[in-house]
Design a protein around this motif. Structure first.
Motif, PDB file in Angstrom:
ATOM      1  N   ILE A  27       1.711  48.215  15.650  1.00  0.00           N
ATOM      2  CA  ILE A  27       1.002  48.037  16.914  1.00  0.00           C
ATOM      3  C   ILE A  27       2.030  47.664  17.970  1.00  0.00           C
ATOM      4  O   ILE A  27       2.864  46.781  17.745  1.00  0.00           O
ATOM      5  N   VAL A  28       1.989  48.352  19.107  1.00  0.00           N
ATOM      6  CA  VAL A  28       2.891  48.059  20.218  1.00  0.00           C
ATOM      7  C   VAL A  28       2.029  47.695  21.425  1.00  0.00           C
ATOM      8  O   VAL A  28       1.229  48.506  21.885  1.00  0.00           O
ATOM      9  N   ASN A  29       2.181  46.472  21.903  1.00  0.00           N
ATOM     10  CA  ASN A  29       1.465  46.027  23.101  1.00  0.00           C
ATOM     11  C   ASN A  29       2.380  46.209  24.302  1.00  0.00           C
ATOM     12  O   ASN A  29       3.499  45.693  24.327  1.00  0.00           O
ATOM     13  N   ILE A  30       1.898  46.938  25.293  1.00  0.00           N
ATOM     14  CA  ILE A  30       2.688  47.275  26.470  1.00  0.00           C
ATOM     15  C   ILE A  30       2.106  46.530  27.666  1.00  0.00           C
ATOM     16  O   ILE A  30       0.990  46.837  28.103  1.00  0.00           O
ATOM     17  N   PRO A  31       2.818  45.537  28.180  1.00  0.00           N
ATOM     18  CA  PRO A  31       2.298  44.791  29.339  1.00  0.00           C
ATOM     19  C   PRO A  31       2.153  45.700  30.567  1.00  0.00           C
ATOM     20  O   PRO A  31       2.923  46.655  30.743  1.00  0.00           O
ATOM     21  N   GLY A  32       1.188  45.412  31.401  1.00  0.00           N
ATOM     22  CA  GLY A  32       0.991  46.169  32.629  1.00  0.00           C
ATOM     23  C   GLY A  32       2.245  46.143  33.487  1.00  0.00           C
ATOM     24  O   GLY A  32       2.936  45.129  33.570  1.00  0.00           O
TER      25      GLY A  32
END
Length: 107
Positions: A63-68
């Motif tokens: 899982i890769v969370n990409i900040p705005g």
């Protein structure tokens, strides 16, 4: 449709967007950003990922969370046949997400 990438929105509403993508070797991903945070769920494959100033390899499952607002791009790693993944936004619909493209490509 791009011959190295196939995408389909599974859910696209004001409450959020969920899509499926199959990204094949040879795809040239353009670094881009958008104000909405995004999540990639890699289901299969190995990907070369750029997130902000960091480049690294991601292997499924991951899982890769990409900040705005963070520039990012993903393309299959040379050892991978294809990357199969889900992508999601907490807000939608997709037509309201404003992509900003940067002058850098991954291949």
């Amino acid at each position: 449709r791009h011959r190295h990438r196939t995408c389909a929105q599974v859910s696209d509403s004001a409450e959020g967007v969920i899509g499926i993508a199959v990204v094949r070797p040879g795809y040239r991903a353009q670094l881009h950003s958008h104000q909405e945070p995004e999540t990639y769920v890699l289901l299969e494959g190995v990907a070369h990922m750029v997130l902000g100033e960091t480049a690294y390899t991601v292997q499924a499952p991951a899982i890769v969370n990409i900040p705005g607002g963070t520039p990012h791009a993903m393309t299959p790693h040379t050892v991978s046949v294809a990357v199969r993944m889900l992508y999601s936004f907490d807000q939608g619909p997709m037509e309201r997400i404003n992509y900003q493209f940067h002058n850098h490509f991954l291949s």
